[in-house]
Design a protein around this motif. Structure first.
Motif, short mmCIF file in Angstrom:
data_model
loop_
_atom_site.label_atom_id
_atom_site.label_comp_id
_atom_site.label_asym_id
_atom_site.label_seq_id
_atom_site.Cartn_x
_atom_site.Cartn_y
_atom_site.Cartn_z
N LEU A 45 10.00 20.12 -55.61
CA LEU A 45 8.55 20.54 -54.99
C LEU A 45 8.29 21.49 -53.71
O LEU A 45 9.52 21.21 -53.12
CB LEU A 45 7.48 18.94 -55.57
CG LEU A 45 8.23 18.31 -54.73
CD1 LEU A 45 7.43 17.21 -53.68
CD2 LEU A 45 8.20 16.46 -55.72
N TYR A 46 7.31 20.86 -53.37
CA TYR A 46 6.68 21.97 -52.08
C TYR A 46 6.28 21.14 -51.29
O TYR A 46 4.74 20.62 -51.58
CB TYR A 46 6.51 23.15 -52.50
CG TYR A 46 7.16 24.41 -53.29
CD1 TYR A 46 8.20 25.14 -52.61
CD2 TYR A 46 7.35 24.07 -54.07
CE1 TYR A 46 9.61 25.52 -53.31
CE2 TYR A 46 8.39 24.32 -55.19
CZ TYR A 46 9.06 25.40 -54.45
OH TYR A 46 10.56 26.03 -55.39
N MET A 47 6.35 20.99 -50.13
CA MET A 47 5.19 20.94 -48.66
C MET A 47 4.49 21.92 -48.70
O MET A 47 5.39 22.89 -47.80
CB MET A 47 5.49 19.94 -47.97
CG MET A 47 6.65 18.24 -48.27
SD MET A 47 7.16 17.49 -47.28
CE MET A 47 6.51 17.34 -45.50
N GLN A 48 2.97 21.53 -48.26
CA GLN A 48 1.92 22.62 -48.12
C GLN A 48 1.71 22.36 -46.56
O GLN A 48 0.86 22.03 -46.70
CB GLN A 48 1.05 22.35 -49.22
CG GLN A 48 1.21 23.23 -50.48
CD GLN A 48 2.44 24.73 -50.25
OE1 GLN A 48 2.25 25.80 -49.66
NE2 GLN A 48 2.95 25.62 -51.54
N PRO A 49 2.11 22.93 -46.13
CA PRO A 49 1.24 22.64 -44.07
C PRO A 49 -0.22 22.68 -44.04
O PRO A 49 -0.21 23.63 -44.93
CB PRO A 49 2.01 23.18 -43.66
CG PRO A 49 2.79 24.10 -43.91
CD PRO A 49 2.90 24.27 -44.90
N GLY A 75 4.94 24.39 -56.97
CA GLY A 75 5.21 25.99 -56.93
C GLY A 75 5.15 25.80 -55.21
O GLY A 75 4.10 25.16 -54.08
N PRO A 76 5.66 27.40 -54.46
CA PRO A 76 5.88 27.55 -53.67
C PRO A 76 4.39 28.12 -52.69
O PRO A 76 4.15 27.74 -51.23
CB PRO A 76 6.77 28.34 -52.69
CG PRO A 76 7.28 29.53 -54.49
CD PRO A 76 6.53 27.94 -55.54
N ALA A 152 12.60 24.68 -45.41
CA ALA A 152 12.02 25.59 -45.16
C ALA A 152 12.03 27.11 -46.28
O ALA A 152 12.58 27.03 -46.61
CB ALA A 152 12.05 26.67 -43.81
N GLU A 153 10.70 27.12 -46.68
CA GLU A 153 10.79 27.77 -47.91
C GLU A 153 11.02 29.79 -47.67
O GLU A 153 11.90 30.24 -47.61
CB GLU A 153 9.47 27.62 -48.17
CG GLU A 153 9.71 28.39 -49.75
CD GLU A 153 10.56 28.79 -50.95
OE1 GLU A 153 10.52 29.61 -51.63
OE2 GLU A 153 11.43 27.52 -51.04
N ARG A 154 10.26 29.59 -45.70
CA ARG A 154 10.51 31.16 -45.41
C ARG A 154 10.76 30.96 -43.61
O ARG A 154 9.63 30.77 -43.24
CB ARG A 154 9.25 32.59 -46.21
CG ARG A 154 8.99 32.82 -47.41
CD ARG A 154 7.86 33.87 -47.20
NE ARG A 154 7.80 32.66 -48.49
CZ ARG A 154 6.05 32.93 -48.18
NH1 ARG A 154 5.93 32.41 -47.30
NH2 ARG A 154 5.33 31.80 -49.48
N PRO A 155 11.34 30.44 -43.07
CA PRO A 155 11.92 30.32 -42.28
C PRO A 155 10.80 30.49 -40.68
O PRO A 155 10.35 30.62 -39.99
CB PRO A 155 13.18 30.24 -41.86
CG PRO A 155 13.33 29.77 -42.98
CD PRO A 155 12.81 31.11 -44.02
N ALA A 161 5.25 26.74 -46.64
CA ALA A 161 5.67 25.70 -47.43
C ALA A 161 7.26 24.92 -47.24
O ALA A 161 7.87 26.30 -47.07
CB ALA A 161 5.44 26.14 -49.04
N TYR A 162 6.93 24.00 -47.18
CA TYR A 162 8.77 23.02 -47.42
C TYR A 162 9.65 23.07 -48.72
O TYR A 162 8.90 22.52 -49.57
CB TYR A 162 8.70 22.14 -46.12
CG TYR A 162 8.21 22.37 -45.09
CD1 TYR A 162 9.73 22.58 -44.25
CD2 TYR A 162 7.79 22.45 -44.31
CE1 TYR A 162 9.52 23.15 -43.22
CE2 TYR A 162 7.32 22.63 -43.38
CZ TYR A 162 8.17 23.05 -42.40
OH TYR A 162 7.73 23.82 -41.13
N HIS A 163 10.78 23.53 -48.83
CA HIS A 163 10.77 22.81 -49.97
C HIS A 163 11.06 21.88 -50.75
O HIS A 163 12.60 21.22 -49.81
CB HIS A 163 12.32 23.93 -50.89
CG HIS A 163 12.25 23.28 -52.56
ND1 HIS A 163 13.88 24.68 -52.52
CD2 HIS A 163 11.98 23.61 -53.63
CE1 HIS A 163 13.37 24.16 -53.98
NE2 HIS A 163 13.29 23.64 -54.12
#
Length: 179
Positions: A45-49, A75-76, A152-155, A161-163
């Motif tokens: 899953l993904y954590m959305q800030p 999703g991301p 980090a999905e896209r650092p 988002a964080y995967h």
């Protein structure tokens, strides 16, 4: 004005109260899941800030606790289906480089899963990938243990988002966490 000791004790007291309340009021596992034999449960899953309105919302001041809440999505993308929340707090020692107390509570509310997981950060790294320990759960995740990997999905992007990948096992089941 609150002293640093009062803030620290308030944060720790709030954490203890949250754990007790989760244990008392958490839903029971669904019967269909209780009768099934589950060896390992793997979730991705993904954590959305949250979108910050200004920089002061993200600033951590000395002698204070950093408290956060993110959406958990399938999703991301920020528009993906919301499946829960990630809440946590950090009591920093040296500008978040070290921390005395890091905890993340994941709560789920979906047809498949209803309950929560408690994830503990054992050591704060400085990379884009962190390994965390799942130390317990409630509801569908009652007494779960395992591993959580946060990346980090896209650092390069501040609001990316964080995967989060979870590998869980439940009481009465043996074996090592698959790698």
């Amino acid at each position: 004005m609150m002293t640093p000791k009062i803030i620290f004790f308030a944060a720790v007291s709030a954490a203890i109260l949250a754990v007790i309340l989760l244990a008392v009021v958490s839903p029971l596992p669904r019967k269909s899941q209780g009768t099934q034999s589950r060896s390992w449960t793997a979730l991705s899953l993904y954590m959305q800030p949250p979108r910050l309105q200004n920089l002061t919302e993200a600033t951590v001041h000395a002698n204070s606790a950093f408290i956060f809440q993110h959406k958990l999505t399938e999703g991301p993308k920020n528009t993906s289906r919301v499946i829960g929340k990630a809440r946590g707090f950090i009591v920093p020692i040296e500008h978040l480089a070290l921390s005395a107390f890091n905890t993340i509570y994941l709560t789920f509310d979906t047809p498949e899963y209803s309950g929560s997981l408690s994830v503990e950060v054992k050591q704060v790294g400085h990379g884009t990938r962190e390994e965390l320990t799942v130390v317990g759960g409630t509801g569908s995740f009652a007494f779960a243990r395992g591993l959580a990997v946060l990346a980090a999905e896209r650092p390069s992007q501040a609001e990316a988002a964080y995967h989060l990948t979870l590998r869980l096992r439940f009481p009465g089941e043996s074996g090592a966490i698959p790698g």
